[in-house]
Design an enzyme around this catalytic site. Structure first.
Site, PDB file in Angstrom:
ATOM      1  N   ASN A  13       0.885  -1.166   0.000  1.00  0.00           N
ATOM      2  CA  ASN A  13       0.000   0.000   0.000  1.00  0.00           C
ATOM      3  C   ASN A  13       0.917   1.208   0.000  1.00  0.00           C
ATOM      4  O   ASN A  13       1.452   1.589   1.039  1.00  0.00           O
ATOM      5  CB  ASN A  13      -0.896  -0.032   1.250  1.00  0.00           C
ATOM      6  CG  ASN A  13      -1.729   1.229   1.381  1.00  0.00           C
ATOM      7  OD1 ASN A  13      -1.808   2.022   0.448  1.00  0.00           O
ATOM      8  ND2 ASN A  13      -2.347   1.411   2.536  1.00  0.00           N
ATOM      9  N   TRP A  14       1.093   1.776  -1.171  1.00  0.00           N
ATOM     10  CA  TRP A  14       2.060   2.883  -1.285  1.00  0.00           C
ATOM     11  C   TRP A  14       1.534   4.172  -0.665  1.00  0.00           C
ATOM     12  O   TRP A  14       2.281   5.124  -0.506  1.00  0.00           O
ATOM     13  CB  TRP A  14       2.392   3.129  -2.766  1.00  0.00           C
ATOM     14  CG  TRP A  14       3.174   2.044  -3.426  1.00  0.00           C
ATOM     15  CD1 TRP A  14       3.496   0.809  -2.930  1.00  0.00           C
ATOM     16  CD2 TRP A  14       3.753   2.113  -4.740  1.00  0.00           C
ATOM     17  NE1 TRP A  14       4.230   0.105  -3.852  1.00  0.00           N
ATOM     18  CE2 TRP A  14       4.400   0.882  -4.983  1.00  0.00           C
ATOM     19  CE3 TRP A  14       3.780   3.082  -5.747  1.00  0.00           C
ATOM     20  CZ2 TRP A  14       5.064   0.603  -6.171  1.00  0.00           C
ATOM     21  CZ3 TRP A  14       4.433   2.811  -6.934  1.00  0.00           C
ATOM     22  CH2 TRP A  14       5.079   1.582  -7.138  1.00  0.00           C
ATOM     23  N   LYS A  15       0.234   4.200  -0.368  1.00  0.00           N
ATOM     24  CA  LYS A  15      -0.386   5.419   0.193  1.00  0.00           C
ATOM     25  C   LYS A  15      -0.082   6.611  -0.727  1.00  0.00           C
ATOM     26  O   LYS A  15      -0.061   6.448  -1.943  1.00  0.00           O
ATOM     27  CB  LYS A  15       0.082   5.642   1.634  1.00  0.00           C
ATOM     28  CG  LYS A  15      -0.113   4.376   2.476  1.00  0.00           C
ATOM     29  CD  LYS A  15       0.060   4.571   3.945  1.00  0.00           C
ATOM     30  CE  LYS A  15      -0.150   3.235   4.646  1.00  0.00           C
ATOM     31  NZ  LYS A  15      -0.137   3.335   6.100  1.00  0.00           N
ATOM     32  N   HIS A  98      -9.591   1.250   4.203  1.00  0.00           N
ATOM     33  CA  HIS A  98      -8.344   1.421   4.958  1.00  0.00           C
ATOM     34  C   HIS A  98      -8.595   2.353   6.152  1.00  0.00           C
ATOM     35  O   HIS A  98      -9.367   3.304   6.058  1.00  0.00           O
ATOM     36  CB  HIS A  98      -7.247   1.995   4.057  1.00  0.00           C
ATOM     37  CG  HIS A  98      -5.915   1.941   4.714  1.00  0.00           C
ATOM     38  ND1 HIS A  98      -5.491   2.925   5.581  1.00  0.00           N
ATOM     39  CD2 HIS A  98      -4.935   1.006   4.686  1.00  0.00           C
ATOM     40  CE1 HIS A  98      -4.297   2.589   6.042  1.00  0.00           C
ATOM     41  NE2 HIS A  98      -3.937   1.440   5.525  1.00  0.00           N
ATOM     42  N   GLU A 100      -6.972   4.697   7.370  1.00  0.00           N
ATOM     43  CA  GLU A 100      -6.723   6.131   7.133  1.00  0.00           C
ATOM     44  C   GLU A 100      -7.931   6.770   6.453  1.00  0.00           C
ATOM     45  O   GLU A 100      -8.242   7.933   6.698  1.00  0.00           O
ATOM     46  CB  GLU A 100      -5.435   6.311   6.311  1.00  0.00           C
ATOM     47  CG  GLU A 100      -4.216   6.071   7.192  1.00  0.00           C
ATOM     48  CD  GLU A 100      -3.015   5.510   6.472  1.00  0.00           C
ATOM     49  OE1 GLU A 100      -2.943   5.598   5.236  1.00  0.00           O
ATOM     50  OE2 GLU A 100      -2.130   4.968   7.168  1.00  0.00           O
ATOM     51  N   GLU A 170      -5.915  -5.100  10.092  1.00  0.00           N
ATOM     52  CA  GLU A 170      -4.894  -4.095  10.381  1.00  0.00           C
ATOM     53  C   GLU A 170      -5.245  -3.356  11.670  1.00  0.00           C
ATOM     54  O   GLU A 170      -6.039  -2.403  11.656  1.00  0.00           O
ATOM     55  CB  GLU A 170      -4.819  -3.073   9.242  1.00  0.00           C
ATOM     56  CG  GLU A 170      -4.391  -3.667   7.918  1.00  0.00           C
ATOM     57  CD  GLU A 170      -3.740  -2.613   7.043  1.00  0.00           C
ATOM     58  OE1 GLU A 170      -2.584  -2.826   6.648  1.00  0.00           O
ATOM     59  OE2 GLU A 170      -4.349  -1.582   6.772  1.00  0.00           O
ATOM     60  N   GLY A 176       1.971   2.130  10.715  1.00  0.00           N
ATOM     61  CA  GLY A 176       2.922   3.236  10.608  1.00  0.00           C
ATOM     62  C   GLY A 176       3.575   3.619  11.931  1.00  0.00           C
ATOM     63  O   GLY A 176       4.219   4.655  12.026  1.00  0.00           O
ATOM     64  N   SER A 216       2.877  -2.275  10.297  1.00  0.00           N
ATOM     65  CA  SER A 216       4.319  -2.348  10.562  1.00  0.00           C
ATOM     66  C   SER A 216       4.904  -3.723  10.246  1.00  0.00           C
ATOM     67  O   SER A 216       5.846  -4.164  10.901  1.00  0.00           O
ATOM     68  CB  SER A 216       4.639  -1.926  12.002  1.00  0.00           C
ATOM     69  OG  SER A 216       4.225  -0.587  12.220  1.00  0.00           O
ATOM     70  N   GLY A 237       2.670  -1.168   4.240  1.00  0.00           N
ATOM     71  CA  GLY A 237       2.775   0.253   3.946  1.00  0.00           C
ATOM     72  C   GLY A 237       4.228   0.649   3.753  1.00  0.00           C
ATOM     73  O   GLY A 237       4.806   0.440   2.689  1.00  0.00           O
ATOM     74  N   GLY A 238       4.833   1.180   4.800  1.00  0.00           N
ATOM     75  CA  GLY A 238       6.195   1.714   4.718  1.00  0.00           C
ATOM     76  C   GLY A 238       7.192   0.819   3.998  1.00  0.00           C
ATOM     77  O   GLY A 238       7.927   1.285   3.109  1.00  0.00           O
TER      78      GLY A 238
HETATM   79  P1  PGA Z   1       2.505   0.150   7.599  1.00  0.00           P
HETATM   80  O1  PGA Z   1       1.084   0.388   6.887  1.00  0.00           O
HETATM   81  O2  PGA Z   1       3.062  -1.132   7.054  1.00  0.00           O
HETATM   82  O3  PGA Z   1       3.332   1.354   7.204  1.00  0.00           O
HETATM   83  O4  PGA Z   1       2.251   0.073   9.065  1.00  0.00           O
HETATM   84  C1  PGA Z   1       0.213  -0.684   6.664  1.00  0.00           C
HETATM   85  C2  PGA Z   1      -1.048  -0.173   6.025  1.00  0.00           C
HETATM   86  O5  PGA Z   1      -1.485   0.948   6.358  1.00  0.00           O
HETATM   87  O6  PGA Z   1      -1.648  -0.849   5.177  1.00  0.00           O
END
Ligand code: PGA
Length: 255
Positions: A13-15, A98, A100, A170, A176, A216, A237-238
């Site tokens: 998930n590149w956001k 998601h 966010e 999640e 994050g 994470s 994500g990251g």
């Molecule tokens: P993260 O994000 O790996 O940076 O914690 C995961 C996500 O939001 O899908």
């Protein structure tokens, strides 16, 4: 527990990161590193990168996803993108719900349900995100929250359509933050989601449903998380923004 019935899905998930040129470059880097993957490999990119990402991934085992879609087919929804436009572009996957989106953009369980419906109707595969807030975990209502989110999102989804849904557990406190759920904590919730699927659709459907962990997940902790009986991949994500790290997570599914 019948893990062999499910092909893991590792999705990045590149956001809100990478412009189209950077997206193409990252996919170029990933190609040789993930070409022998035994799992599905997905990169969910910003809308504006979709075209470049699809082109860069053409003829490879890297699948491209969007990070949201709207519930309506068209109309006065400034800034939104309907599922059919993604499908027409050749996008196979979309993330829905998601945390966010839920936290910052007013997404509710019912808009998640409606967006999921639209995505399935358009022929997209959905990565459906659920997960509790830190306060909810501390109050011991993780099971209730995750069951409710999952049940509402799946309202009206048939057993056949469920095959096009990947569920991503999640925990919001782990996203994050560098605070990963322990393999046991993550597996416990993945298992309760699978039990809910069994209640709603029967055991055979539950055994086939891919349930990821996200929050994470990185190249260091992926091995022990992915070894758990009910964790069938990850939403990353990251660590998905660095080709070697993401590829190491893909490789960790082979153990
Ligand atoms: P993260 O994000 O790996 O940076 O914690 C995961 C996500 O939001 O899908």
């Amino acid at each position: 527990m019948n893990k062999s019935l499910r092909k893991p899905v590792i999705a990045g998930n590149w956001k809100m990161n990478n412009n189209p040129a950077q997206a193409a470059a990252l996919i170029e880097q990933l190609k040789p590193l993930v070409k022998d993957a035994s799992c599905e490999v997905v990169a969910c990119v910003p809308y504006i990168d979709l075209h470049a990402a699809l082109k860069a991934a053409e003829g490879t085992n890297i699948q491209i996803g969007a990070q949201n879609c709207h519930w309506a087919a068209s109309g006065a929804f400034t800034g939104e993108i309907p599922a059919a436009m993604l499908k027409e572009l050749g996008v196979p996957y979309v993330i829905i719900g998601h945390s966010e989106r839920r936290q910052y953009f007013g997404e509710t369980d019912l808009t998640v349900r409606d967006r999921t419906r639209a995505a399935l109707d358009a022929g997209l595969k959905v990565i459906l995100c659920v997960g509790e807030l830190k306060e909810q975990r501390l109050r011991n209502i993780t099971a209730e929250v995750v069951r409710m989110q999952t049940k509402l999102a799946l309202e009206g989804v048939t057993e056949k359509e469920l095959e096009n849904i990947v569920i991503a557990y999640e925990p919001v406190w782990a996203i994050g933050t560098g605070l990963t759920a322990t393999p046991e904590q993550a597996n416990e919730v993945n298992l309760l989601i699978r039990q809910l699927i069994a209640e709603l659709y029967g055991k055979a459907a539950a055994d086939k449903t891919v349930i990821q962990y996200g929050g994470s997940m990185n190249e260091k902790n992926a091995g022990e998380l992915l070894a758990m009986p009910d964790i069938d991949g990850g939403l990353i994500g990251g660590a998905s923004l660095a080709a070697e790290k993401f590829a190491a997570i893909v490789t960790a599914t082979k153990q």
